[in-house]
Design an enzyme around this catalytic site. Structure first.
Site, PDB file in Angstrom:
ATOM      1  N   TRP A 239      -3.207   4.155  37.823  1.00 25.77           N
ATOM      2  CA  TRP A 239      -3.926   5.175  37.072  1.00 25.77           C
ATOM      3  C   TRP A 239      -5.425   4.914  36.971  1.00 25.77           C
ATOM      4  CZ3 TRP A 239      -6.333   2.227  33.601  1.00 25.77           C
ATOM      5  CH2 TRP A 239      -5.704   1.034  33.200  1.00 25.77           C
TER       6      TRP A 239
ATOM      7  N   LYS B 148       3.834   8.470  44.902  1.00 27.67           N
ATOM      8  CA  LYS B 148       4.413   8.201  43.595  1.00 27.67           C
ATOM      9  C   LYS B 148       3.258   7.654  42.752  1.00 27.67           C
ATOM     10  CE  LYS B 148       6.323   5.878  40.113  1.00 27.67           C
ATOM     11  NZ  LYS B 148       5.427   5.863  38.951  1.00 27.67           N
TER      12      LYS B 148
ATOM     13  N   ALA C 226       1.019   6.928  39.093  1.00 29.60           N
ATOM     14  CA  ALA C 226       1.304   6.409  37.757  1.00 29.60           C
ATOM     15  C   ALA C 226       1.725   7.555  36.844  1.00 29.60           C
ATOM     16  CB  ALA C 226       0.075   5.708  37.197  1.00 29.60           C
TER      17      ALA C 226
ATOM     18  N   GLY D 208      -1.437  -2.054  42.372  1.00 24.67           N
ATOM     19  CA  GLY D 208      -0.911  -2.157  41.021  1.00 24.67           C
ATOM     20  C   GLY D 208      -0.747  -3.590  40.578  1.00 24.67           C
ATOM     21  N   SER D 209       0.223  -3.792  39.722  1.00 28.13           N
ATOM     22  CA  SER D 209       0.434  -5.099  39.117  1.00 28.13           C
ATOM     23  C   SER D 209       1.169  -6.045  40.065  1.00 28.13           C
ATOM     24  CB  SER D 209       1.247  -4.961  37.830  1.00 28.13           C
ATOM     25  OG  SER D 209       2.580  -4.574  38.132  1.00 28.13           O
TER      26      SER D 209
ATOM     27  N   GLU E 255      -2.301  -4.201  47.257  1.00 33.52           N
ATOM     28  CA  GLU E 255      -3.551  -4.571  46.582  1.00 33.52           C
ATOM     29  C   GLU E 255      -3.196  -4.741  45.118  1.00 33.52           C
ATOM     30  OE1 GLU E 255      -6.282  -4.368  44.050  1.00 33.52           O
ATOM     31  OE2 GLU E 255      -6.825  -2.384  44.807  1.00 33.52           O
ATOM     32  N   LEU E 256      -3.207  -6.000  44.666  1.00 33.84           N
ATOM     33  CA  LEU E 256      -2.711  -6.317  43.332  1.00 33.84           C
ATOM     34  C   LEU E 256      -3.864  -6.713  42.416  1.00 33.84           C
ATOM     35  CD1 LEU E 256       0.493  -8.200  44.535  1.00 33.84           C
ATOM     36  CD2 LEU E 256       0.163  -5.759  44.119  1.00 33.84           C
TER      37      LEU E 256
ATOM     38  N   CYS F 150      -9.610  -3.677  39.246  1.00 36.10           N
ATOM     39  CA  CYS F 150      -9.189  -4.939  39.858  1.00 36.10           C
ATOM     40  C   CYS F 150     -10.387  -5.729  40.370  1.00 36.10           C
ATOM     41  CB  CYS F 150      -8.219  -4.659  41.010  1.00 36.10           C
ATOM     42  SG  CYS F 150      -6.658  -3.942  40.489  1.00 36.10           S
TER      43      CYS F 150
END
Length: 468
Positions: A136, A160, A162, A212-213, A234-235, A268
């Protein structure tokens, strides 16, 4: 988590959306597979025309979609406009460069002759349906930096997004539809995280990309690995911002503030750990804290707001836990460290600068997703590199030094996907973006990014029979 638009500046639920059922998910998967069968054969000129049209529509929609993003996740509206403009730029960049980036490659004949080839080529062909699981925090940019290269390469996309940015997600599907992309080329799936595994395991889905996480990345990577499908991840990041004695201190301080609080600190690649040489530590820290203290926290729809609310109540609670743990263990807050007293509604948090960080504090190891900076003092280059690398993440980094020898040492030794000298980390269509260690793998953007979801195909041509 319900699929809903909840205004983070007020906590008010504005809209809710039903999840897609199994029958509708199946219909959309079938549409994507059908679209790819036809779309993969289109030429670059056709794709470029469609992508440029999408960019033009996005420019025309800039104010509307900016306000939608601000309403859904709280970024200042000026930053939301800039995000929309950046997306249109990236679309045009890929429209202009995709054909060159994916052109056939011809190895020198003398290098392939002993393989029996009269000639040989390498061709980049699209993989198929790519599932994108997106966050998001940059609800438009994160998607476009996947969608623009993927579509220009001849793939089709399933998004898909957030659950707290459903209107932005639906806008993206509508944008590509209005631009004239064939039906099924880009579809938004309003589903919860539990539906991801079934979609990813479907044989019609060829690959996945996730931003994301760390736990979400592990989950998607494990499922894709079991299915032997390509992924790009990509975390998180805990990017160092190193300031050496030769730095232009005023510029370093000014840029540090932007680097920490961009997107309300929810990025990030935002600088999070400020590692400052002892010779300039006191001067840097005083100026940095003063500028952070002076930022305007307020309604993200106001043009004068510097820092809006965090995107969710849970996100603010997580940030508070990290700061409170550090303060209990002896850290000092030079500014901030609490919720603003004049903002009883919404999920606001004060811009914060912490010093006295020690390894036993959670904030030393964990990513801070909000306007909180930690400042460290180091005695030299070696100590700066050691501290910069003392993290499970390796997304990007910032180094302020005008010494060429120091620049070369940092470029060699920092463990990250990027090292930005005398400036702020940023993503750009022409430059590869991604990390190492627990920040993920693979690259987005540039030629590296567009080739991630291509079948790198060897074409080998043997000698024709005499008289053929």
């Amino acid at each position: 988590m319900p699929i809903a638009t909840v205004n983070p500046a007020t906590g008010e639920t504005l809209s809710t959306f039903d999840e897609l059922g199994a029958q509708e998910i199946e219909r959309r998967l079938a549409a994507a597979a059908t679209a790819f069968h036809h779309y993969r054969t289109t030429g670059f000129a056709v794709r470029a025309e469609l992508m440029n049209r999408a960019a033009g529509l996005l420019d025309a929609d800039q104010e509307t979609i900016a306000r939608t993003m601000t309403t859904e996740m709280g970024k200042p509206v000026a930053a939301a406009r800039a995000e929309a403009a950046k997306c249109a730029k990236a679309m045009r960049w890929y429209a202009a460069h995709a054909e060159r980036l994916l052109a056939d490659e011809t190895p020198p004949a003398d290098e392939t002759a002993d393989a029996g080839a009269v000639r040989a080529r390498v061709r980049y062909r699209p993989l198929g349906v790519v599932l994108a699981v997106m966050p998001w925090n940059f609800p438009l940019w994160q998607v476009v930096r996947f969608a623009a290269p993927a579509l220009m390469a001849g793939n089709v996309g399933l998004l898909k997004h957030a659950s707290n940015v459903p209107q932005t997600a639906l806008y993206l599907e509508d944008l590509f539809r209005r631009a004239g992309f064939p039906a099924g080329c880009f579809q938004t799936l309003l589903v919860g995280s539990r539906a991801v595994e079934g979609i990813l395991r479907d044989a019609r889905v060829a690959a996945a990309t996730l931003t994301g996480s760390e736990p979400a990345g592990r989950s998607v990577a494990a499922i894709a690995g079991d299915e032997i499908k390509k992924t790009v991840l990509e975390l998180g990041g805990s990017d160092p911002y190193i300031v050496m004695p030769s730095a232009d201190l005023e510029r370093a301080v000014r840029t540090a503030v932007t680097a920490r609080v961009q997107n309300n600190g929810q990025s990030c690649i935002a600088a999070k750990r400020f590692i400052v040489h002892a010779d300039v530590h006191e001067a840097f820290t005083e100026r940095f804290a003063s500028r952070m203290r002076a930022l305007t926290v307020g309604d993200p729809m106001e043009e004068t707001t510097d820092v809006g609310p965090l995107a969710s109540e849970r996100g603010r609670a997580d940030l508070e836990e990290l700061v409170d743990d550090a303060l209990r263990r002896g850290a000092t807050a030079l500014c901030g460290g609490a919720r603003p007293k004049d903002r009883p509604l919404g999920w606001f948090y004060e811009p914060t600068v912490l010093t006295g960080i020690t390894p036993d504090m959670r904030i030393h190891r964990e990513e801070t997703f909000g306007p909180v900076a930690t400042v460290y003092r180091v005695g030299g280059l070696g100590e700066a590199v050691e501290l910069a690398n003392d993290t499970p993440f390796g997304l990007s980094s910032n180094v302020w030094t005008r010494d060429p020898a120091e620049q070369e040492r940092f470029a060699r030794d920092i463990e990250a996907g990027g090292v930005f000298f005398n400036g702020m980390t940023a993503s750009h269509p022409a430059l590869p973006f991604g990390g190492v260690k627990r920040s993920g793998y693979g690259r987005e953007l540039s030629g590296h990014g567009i080739r991630e979801f291509c079948n790198v195909t060897t074409l080998w041509y043997g000698a024709e029979p005499a008289g053929a």
